[in-house]
Design a protein around this motif. Structure first.
Motif, mmCIF file in Angstrom:
data_model
loop_
_atom_site.group_PDB
_atom_site.id
_atom_site.type_symbol
_atom_site.label_atom_id
_atom_site.label_comp_id
_atom_site.label_asym_id
_atom_site.label_seq_id
_atom_site.Cartn_x
_atom_site.Cartn_y
_atom_site.Cartn_z
ATOM 1 N N ALA A 72 19.304 52.207 16.380
ATOM 2 C CA ALA A 72 17.810 52.100 16.394
ATOM 3 C C ALA A 72 17.378 51.301 14.996
ATOM 4 O O ALA A 72 16.419 50.643 14.853
ATOM 5 C CB ALA A 72 17.248 53.183 16.546
ATOM 6 N N ASP A 73 18.223 51.582 13.946
ATOM 7 C CA ASP A 73 17.950 51.020 12.619
ATOM 8 C C ASP A 73 18.384 49.695 12.569
ATOM 9 O O ASP A 73 17.825 49.151 11.412
ATOM 10 C CB ASP A 73 18.976 51.677 11.450
ATOM 11 C CG ASP A 73 18.631 53.280 11.415
ATOM 12 O OD1 ASP A 73 17.342 53.778 11.925
ATOM 13 O OD2 ASP A 73 19.285 54.089 11.188
ATOM 14 N N HIS A 74 18.853 48.883 13.587
ATOM 15 C CA HIS A 74 19.214 47.453 13.220
ATOM 16 C C HIS A 74 18.381 46.621 14.111
ATOM 17 O O HIS A 74 18.864 45.690 14.575
ATOM 18 C CB HIS A 74 20.843 47.482 13.615
ATOM 19 C CG HIS A 74 21.366 48.259 12.487
ATOM 20 N ND1 HIS A 74 21.601 47.905 11.123
ATOM 21 C CD2 HIS A 74 22.424 49.356 12.589
ATOM 22 C CE1 HIS A 74 22.113 48.814 10.542
ATOM 23 N NE2 HIS A 74 22.891 49.512 11.449
ATOM 24 N N GLU A 118 27.274 45.530 11.430
ATOM 25 C CA GLU A 118 26.994 46.931 10.999
ATOM 26 C C GLU A 118 27.945 47.905 11.574
ATOM 27 O O GLU A 118 27.623 49.041 11.351
ATOM 28 C CB GLU A 118 25.572 47.392 11.509
ATOM 29 C CG GLU A 118 24.426 46.150 10.920
ATOM 30 C CD GLU A 118 24.574 46.462 9.450
ATOM 31 O OE1 GLU A 118 24.810 47.296 8.842
ATOM 32 O OE2 GLU A 118 24.128 45.090 8.879
ATOM 33 N N THR A 157 25.568 62.389 4.827
ATOM 34 C CA THR A 157 26.137 60.877 5.026
ATOM 35 C C THR A 157 26.611 60.596 3.786
ATOM 36 O O THR A 157 26.502 61.300 2.589
ATOM 37 C CB THR A 157 24.858 60.290 5.214
ATOM 38 O OG1 THR A 157 24.044 59.917 4.092
ATOM 39 C CG2 THR A 157 23.684 60.680 6.419
ATOM 40 N N GLU A 190 22.477 55.237 14.475
ATOM 41 C CA GLU A 190 22.266 54.138 13.645
ATOM 42 C C GLU A 190 21.777 52.889 14.552
ATOM 43 O O GLU A 190 21.072 52.098 13.873
ATOM 44 C CB GLU A 190 23.533 53.818 12.936
ATOM 45 C CG GLU A 190 24.013 54.950 11.896
ATOM 46 C CD GLU A 190 25.279 54.415 11.199
ATOM 47 O OE1 GLU A 190 25.736 53.042 11.259
ATOM 48 O OE2 GLU A 190 25.893 55.096 10.686
ATOM 49 N N ALA A 210 18.861 49.960 22.525
ATOM 50 C CA ALA A 210 17.872 50.145 21.433
ATOM 51 C C ALA A 210 16.722 48.952 21.612
ATOM 52 O O ALA A 210 15.654 49.421 21.375
ATOM 53 C CB ALA A 210 18.367 50.581 20.105
ATOM 54 N N LEU A 233 25.289 55.523 6.366
ATOM 55 C CA LEU A 233 24.767 56.592 7.172
ATOM 56 C C LEU A 233 26.096 57.178 7.884
ATOM 57 O O LEU A 233 25.903 58.325 8.585
ATOM 58 C CB LEU A 233 24.038 56.442 8.300
ATOM 59 C CG LEU A 233 22.616 55.689 7.954
ATOM 60 C CD1 LEU A 233 21.802 55.140 8.912
ATOM 61 C CD2 LEU A 233 21.882 56.726 6.976
ATOM 62 N N ASP A 281 25.832 58.212 1.743
ATOM 63 C CA ASP A 281 24.643 57.650 0.996
ATOM 64 C C ASP A 281 24.149 59.013 0.308
ATOM 65 O O ASP A 281 24.099 59.180 -0.998
ATOM 66 C CB ASP A 281 23.426 57.279 1.674
ATOM 67 C CG ASP A 281 22.435 56.665 0.673
ATOM 68 O OD1 ASP A 281 22.943 56.190 -0.409
ATOM 69 O OD2 ASP A 281 21.314 56.900 0.697
#
Length: 282
Positions: free
Chosen positions: A239-241, A266, A207, A237, A276, A187, A209
């Protein structure tokens, strides 16, 4: 030009990176009057001169990465004898990921005068067009070709907070972007600039990706890759973890330790990740 007795000087001159209209009047002046011209590729220089409608009057000297070391003393000797030496690369500014640095280093050590004719360079051009922070950046040039060496170099840059600028060959772009995504996270924001100042100029932003997917069908042209520094995408990012943190907590780890472990792995902000997790529990 040198008109007084004594040593001459070395003049680094930037040449167009694509659009011939970017050739400066000073470049034209030096090409038509310099007694010596050291060129990365003499044939390409003559092609440029022909396209600009001018004649290179001075002696042409081949000066590229394979003979730079062997030519330095010869060139310094010519400058000591009172000759001005114009140095040009195939495109952009000499000594910036092109031959010239070792010559300048030796000239400075010898007390000889070195100056420059500013002009086009793919590094600041790609940076300015990337849409990424430009206040602090680092130029990393070409990454190593071997996967292991490349991974090692990227590991050294994992915590680099400045925007990074790379060069890459078009046929190696996809694996290079994949390596960036693996090292910095999929990301991380980036931009690929190709064919700068040319007819088919394109700057693709997204990104890492997304850029890997875009490049999978092949990309042509001269390539510069600009990548956001560490921490640029951390708030988005984090919140993704949250789930990864919760899994460690469920396994018996203290929340603080779980956040620290995931944040380090990360490469996201501990503070943002902790916030988060608390938001998710509210």
């Amino acid at each position: 030009m040198n008109t007084t007795p004594g040593p001459g000087r070395i003049v680094l001159a930037a040449t167009p990176i694509g659009n011939l209209g970017d050739a400066s009047p000073r470049l034209v002046e030096w090409l038509t009057t310099a007694p010596l011209v050291a060129a990365e590729d003499t044939r390409r220089l003559l092609h440029l001169a022909n396209a600009l409608g001018l004649r290179v009057a001075g002696r042409l000297i081949s000066f590229h990465e394979h003979n730079e070391g062997a030519r330095i003393e010869e060139l310094l000797g010519l400058v000591r004898d009172g000759n001005d030496l114009l140095v040009v690369s195939d495109a952009g500014m000499p000594a910036v990921s092109d031959p010239g640095f070792r010559l300048v280093e030796a000239a400075v050590a010898a007390g000889l005068d070195v100056t420059a004719v500013p002009g086009p360079s793919a590094v600041p051009t790609a940076l300015a067009l990337s849409g990424l922070p430009t206040d602090r950046f680092t130029f990393e040039g070409f990454l190593p070709r071997k996967p292991g060496d490349r991974a090692g170099r990227l590991a050294e840059l994992a915590d680099e907070r400045r925007t990074m600028v790379f060069f890459e060959a078009p046929h190696r772009l996809e694996p290079m972007l994949r390596a960036l995504a693996e090292a910095f996270g999929p990301l991380r924001r980036a931009a690929v600039a190709r064919e700068l100042t040319k007819l088919h100029e394109e700057v693709r932003r997204g990104t890492l990706d997304e850029l890997v997917t875009w490049s999978s069908d092949g990309v042509k042209g001269e390539i510069a890759v600009v990548v956001a520094g560490a921490g640029e995408a951390a708030p988005a990012e984090a919140a993704d973890h949250v789930a990864a943190v919760q899994a460690l907590v469920d396994g018996g780890l203290r929340l603080k330790d779980a956040v620290g472990a995931v944040a380090e792995r990360e490469r996201v902000s501990k503070r943002e990740l902790y916030a988060a997790v608390l938001d998710a529990r509210a």
